[in-house]
Design a protein around this motif. Structure first.
Motif: not given
Lengths: 197, 197
Positions: B110-122
């Motif tokens: 879930q954390r990764v999904a959120r961060a990815e949605r915000e363009g912070l990680v891939t």
DNA sequence: TCGAATGCGTTTAGATCTAAACGTAGTCTG
DNA sequence: CAGACTACGTTTAGATCTAAACGCATTCGA
């Protein structure tokens, strides 16, 4: 998933040995990593703050598991314990409950509602002050505390036996100092209850 | 149950019974209250466990507020920090992320999904191992860490200045001992590492 | 070779918390 | 005496986490 039963090639695996330093002290490794990646990063607090968070997390998760078997959650036990410790008549206002448990008023309201629904506490309009609500422990609530508190505290005492009695005393004293100081610092610029009445 | 007895109630007036004992040491007051109400209650762990939880709560809440102003939450910063500390190419599998942050696999997802949605990680399929997923910091994620980590760490260092340098070193050592021991007792198959900052 | 066992990440369900908006009821102020 | 203010508890919205159920490759054993 225990790394224990992995006979053969486990050690032969060319897994990247992550430049991570000491498996002996993971917390120090965090500070070291910051220094390596960003020289000058103010890492001085890590040695204290990180283990505190990690210990709180580990102890909290463990307590949750222990209580799950007893049919109660940590938040409810917290509420009931505060009332139980108060002594007869086991009553406090929701405001006081919030201060003692360090949670917001909304959280107290929800906790009390849950406990009330389960018959562990009762709610009654405060006779004395204006709009207060007095929360009181019921027989069932009292009994639940009695049957679980020793269990939880004993379990936690066991988890601390890795430190000698002298170390535990020393740690207790340092934590006492730190907590009172942090509370003072955070309290000043927050709550500003002006004396009422 | 380990809540704590309160910070000085500044709204209190010269009224009320409340035979509360020492405003000087709220944690000791909890143990004393148990002894008074239930002689024999195993209170030995309270002096250590309660302040740890309270400090974790106070520091966590404070960090959350500091980060809110920077437009990021603690969980996301935790994720980005772990990647940033890793050094180029700032990549780790979700499995490793979970171990380092001490949260479940579901939470990592879930954390990764959120961060990815915000363009912070891939996210990218792991080349090496089977079904792994490699998470990598983006330019934006890297920048966000750079602009907030010092702010957070400096703030926390300030909160610890109530202790002398010697006391901080002593506390760090005791916490290191306790954390490693507790971690070992609770099962090495869960953690190994490090996590917050 | 084929089915069972594993390992990994994701999804879903349920619980709890904070923050903020409310709804009131006593309390000042002018 | 009326309107603004303050103190309290409740409700609501939104976020995050754990636990458990999944979906699927990869590997293993017969």
């Amino acid at each position: 998933m225990t790394a224990a039963d992995q006979p053969p090639d486990r050690s032969a695996r060319p897994v990247d040995p992550a430049p991570q330093a000491a498996p002996a002290d993971p917390v120090a490794a965090i500070a070291a990593a910051w220094e390596r990646e960003r020289p000058g990063t103010p890492v001085s607090s890590i040695g204290i703050v990180t283990p505190i968070w990690r210990l709180a997390k580990l102890l909290g998760d463990d307590r949750r598991r222990v209580l799950a078997r007893a049919g109660i959650d940590a938040a409810t036990l917290d509420l009931l314990s505060v009332l139980r410790r108060q002594g007869p008549p086991y009553t406090l206002s929701t405001r006081e409950l919030g201060q003692r448990s360090l949670v917001t008023a909304g959280a107290v309201s929800q906790r009390v509602a849950r406990a009330e629904r389960e018959g562990l506490v009762t709610r009654a309009p405060g006779a004395g002050r204006p709009r207060t609500v007095q929360v009181t422990l019921t027989e069932a609530g009292h009994a639940l505390v009695e049957s679980t508190v020793d269990q939880v505290l004993t379990r936690e005492a066991d988890l601390l036996t890795g430190l000698t009695d002298a170390q535990q005393r020393e740690l207790t004293e340092l934590l006492r100092l730190l907590l009172s100081d942090v509370q003072r610092r955070l309290g000043d610029d927050r709550i500003t209850h002006v004396g009422q009445e």
